[in-house]
Design an enzyme around this catalytic site. Structure first.
Site, PDB file in Angstrom:
ATOM      1  N   ARG A 287       2.107  -4.719 -17.017  1.00 57.65           N
ATOM      2  CA  ARG A 287       1.495  -4.317 -15.923  1.00 57.65           C
ATOM      3  C   ARG A 287      -0.075  -4.702 -15.804  1.00 57.65           C
ATOM      4  O   ARG A 287      -0.814  -5.026 -16.805  1.00 57.65           O
ATOM      5  CB  ARG A 287       1.287  -2.931 -15.936  1.00 57.65           C
ATOM      6  CG  ARG A 287       2.697  -2.344 -15.808  1.00 57.65           C
ATOM      7  CD  ARG A 287       2.716  -0.934 -15.511  1.00 57.65           C
ATOM      8  NE  ARG A 287       2.447  -0.556 -13.970  1.00 57.65           N
ATOM      9  CZ  ARG A 287       3.760  -0.903 -13.252  1.00 57.65           C
ATOM     10  NH1 ARG A 287       4.601  -1.096 -13.637  1.00 57.65           N
ATOM     11  NH2 ARG A 287       3.430  -0.863 -11.840  1.00 57.65           N
TER      12      ARG A 287
ATOM     13  N   THR B  44      -0.310  -9.616  -9.032  1.00 52.43           N
ATOM     14  CA  THR B  44      -0.178  -8.802 -10.369  1.00 52.43           C
ATOM     15  C   THR B  44       0.573  -9.591 -11.205  1.00 52.43           C
ATOM     16  O   THR B  44       1.030 -10.748 -11.105  1.00 52.43           O
ATOM     17  CB  THR B  44       0.766  -7.623  -9.804  1.00 52.43           C
ATOM     18  OG1 THR B  44       1.782  -7.969  -9.139  1.00 52.43           O
ATOM     19  CG2 THR B  44       0.092  -6.420  -8.945  1.00 52.43           C
TER      20      THR B  44
ATOM     21  N   LYS C 252       5.594  -7.977 -11.489  1.00 51.84           N
ATOM     22  CA  LYS C 252       6.635  -8.053 -10.349  1.00 51.84           C
ATOM     23  C   LYS C 252       7.557  -9.126 -10.690  1.00 51.84           C
ATOM     24  O   LYS C 252       8.142  -9.278 -11.715  1.00 51.84           O
ATOM     25  CB  LYS C 252       5.817  -7.909  -9.068  1.00 51.84           C
ATOM     26  CG  LYS C 252       5.260  -6.849  -8.806  1.00 51.84           C
ATOM     27  CD  LYS C 252       4.669  -6.509  -7.414  1.00 51.84           C
ATOM     28  CE  LYS C 252       4.030  -5.332  -7.000  1.00 51.84           C
ATOM     29  NZ  LYS C 252       2.305  -5.491  -7.455  1.00 51.84           N
TER      30      LYS C 252
ATOM     31  N   TYR D 272     -12.886  -3.754 -28.340  1.00 54.44           N
ATOM     32  CA  TYR D 272     -13.743  -4.118 -27.121  1.00 54.44           C
ATOM     33  C   TYR D 272     -14.422  -5.341 -26.655  1.00 54.44           C
ATOM     34  O   TYR D 272     -14.646  -5.935 -27.748  1.00 54.44           O
ATOM     35  CB  TYR D 272     -15.078  -2.940 -27.080  1.00 54.44           C
ATOM     36  CG  TYR D 272     -14.942  -1.757 -25.927  1.00 54.44           C
ATOM     37  CD1 TYR D 272     -14.895  -2.050 -24.656  1.00 54.44           C
ATOM     38  CD2 TYR D 272     -14.998  -0.538 -26.517  1.00 54.44           C
ATOM     39  CE1 TYR D 272     -14.771  -0.860 -23.785  1.00 54.44           C
ATOM     40  CE2 TYR D 272     -14.825   0.572 -25.627  1.00 54.44           C
ATOM     41  CZ  TYR D 272     -14.912   0.394 -24.159  1.00 54.44           C
ATOM     42  OH  TYR D 272     -14.754   1.087 -23.617  1.00 54.44           O
TER      43      TYR D 272
HETATM   44  N1  DSN Z   1       3.078  -0.605  -5.477  1.00 54.49           N
HETATM   45  C1  DSN Z   1       3.508  -1.955  -5.295  1.00 54.49           C
HETATM   46  C2  DSN Z   1       4.628  -2.256  -4.664  1.00 54.49           C
HETATM   47  O1  DSN Z   1       5.705  -1.385  -4.845  1.00 54.49           O
HETATM   48  O2  DSN Z   1       4.701  -3.294  -3.863  1.00 54.49           O
HETATM   49  C3  DSN Z   1       2.381  -2.776  -4.766  1.00 54.49           C
HETATM   50  O3  DSN Z   1       1.337  -2.599  -5.564  1.00 54.49           O
END
Ligand code: DSN
Length: 390
Positions: free
Chosen positions: A233, A224, A227, A45
């Site tokens: 994530r 994010t 991606k 924590y």
């Molecule tokens: N869910 C994501 C996407 O597929 O673009 C965006 O957060």
């Protein structure tokens, strides 16, 4: 000790190894990132911040944080290097949605006005959809896209002058063209609005130089990490140095409790990886692959929203085929090809059915695919679609 969970993880690993992954928001992380996110750091924590980081914060609320302090500082320093920026960075957001919530909380009051793009035109739920906190807490004005599906920057300017929003947002989940950050920023300055960029989809391409950078133009930037950045994530927020305290307070205690230090470790490794020349080449290849695959669909007379792509994704409008996005998604799933249904501009169907599918190249590029592999995949998808009953 045996557990059904490990059987399921193994099943999912095999699924990931044996399917063609074209979901534009997914990717495959390195073994080092997997090790970091599965480490003992999950036990710790650490509500608060390393005391040295943002001026005026009060440090951590728990003992034993000396190691995670060092880790979080290291992670923040690396991400500033990745984006060549002196912006403040907060690496604690658990997701892109949390990052966007905190970004709004840092500079807006409930009821303030946001000018953004709508979900149907390619934006994210957190950009003001009425079913999301963003649409419930703030007054939302949506700017338009033109007949081809490109953002109509004159409409952005006109609405900004008329509506005087408190914040103008650029960023999307299903938009295949370069975002004109310069013009957005000029418009925001002209009307005295904050300019926010959600670069979740394109962040990896900003690193590789395949998309212009919003740093120096936007006041707040969210992303994010999983991606095109190919990390674990999670989310991050960058902001002009003078917004540091507001951003940190909005994340904790504003909308989150304890940060996930195992994920912050994964984010730090993702930053180490993003600093390599291999990552830059990866970004270039993602875009080359996407243009090649999109070109193959255009050659087969598919309707591509905006008529092409500049980034890692494109949107096929299936209206002319008489098929729904859902039907195509399900049929491709049966053939081991994974992508997602997507609304198209001026959508007539519900989001559950949708009239389009979104196709992305980030994940299979990680697996080593080149242009010819994506062109082959486009032809296979076409054969499957042609055989579907109408
Ligand atoms: N869910 C994501 C996407 O597929 O673009 C965006 O957060």
């Amino acid at each position: 000790m045996g557990s059904k969970v490990f059987d399921l993880i193994e099943k999912e690993r095999k699924r990931q190894d044996s399917t063609v992954e074209l979901i534009a928001s997914e990717n495959f992380v390195s073994e080092n990132i997997l090790r970091a996110v599965g480490s003992c750091l999950t036990n710790k924590y650490s509500e608060g911040y390393p005391v040295e980081r943002a001026s005026g914060n009060r440090g951590r609320y728990y003992g034993g944080c000396e190691v995670v302090n060092e880790l979080e500082e290291y992670c923040c320093d690396l991400w500033k290097q990745v984006f060549h920026t002196d912006y403040h960075v907060n690496v604690q957001p658990h997701s892109g949605s949390s990052a966007n919530l905190a970004a709004y909380l840092s500079v807006l009051k409930p009821g303030d006005k946001i000018l953004s793009m709508s979900l149907n035109n390619g934006a994210h739920l957190t950009h003001g959809s009425p079913v999301n906190f963003s649409g419930k807490l703030y007054q939302i004005i949506f700017y338009d896209v033109d007949a081809s599906g490109r953002i109509d920057m004159d409409n952005v300017a006109e609405l900004a002058r008329r509506e005087k929003p408190d914040l103008i947002l650029a960023g999307a989940s299903a938009y295949s063209r370069i975002l004109d950050f310069e013009r957005f920023s000029q418009i925001a300055r002209e009307v005295g609005a904050y300019f926010m960029v959600d670069m979740a989809h394109i962040a990896g391409l900003v690193v590789s130089g395949d998309h212009p950078s919003p740093f120096g133009l936007a006041d707040i930037i969210t992303t994010t990490t999983h991606k095109t950045l190919r990390g674990p994530r999670g989310g991050m927020i960058f902001g002009r140095p003078e917004l540091a305290k507001k951003i940190d307070s909005a994340v904790f205690p504003g909308c989150q409790g304890g940060p996930l230090q195992h994920i912050i470790a994964g984010k730090a490794i993702a930053a180490e990886e993003a600093l390599t020349p291999e990552f830059v080449e990866y970004g270039h290849q993602v875009v080359r692959n996407c243009k090649a695959m999109c070109g193959a669909f255009l050659d087969m007379d598919y309707h591509v929203i905006t008529g092409g792509t500049d980034n890692h994704l494109f949107l096929l409008d299936l209206t002319d085929t008489g098929l729904t996005g859902k039907a195509v998604q399900d049929e491709l799933d049966r053939h081991g090809i994974t992508l997602n249904k997507n609304c198209v501009p001026n959508e007539k169907r519900s989001p559950q059915l949708a009239s389009g599918v979104r196709v992305g190249t980030a994940a299979m590029t990680t697996k080593g695919w080149k242009e010819a592999d994506f062109i082959e995949a486009a032809k296979k998808i076409d054969r499957i679609i042609r055989q579907m009953p109408r």
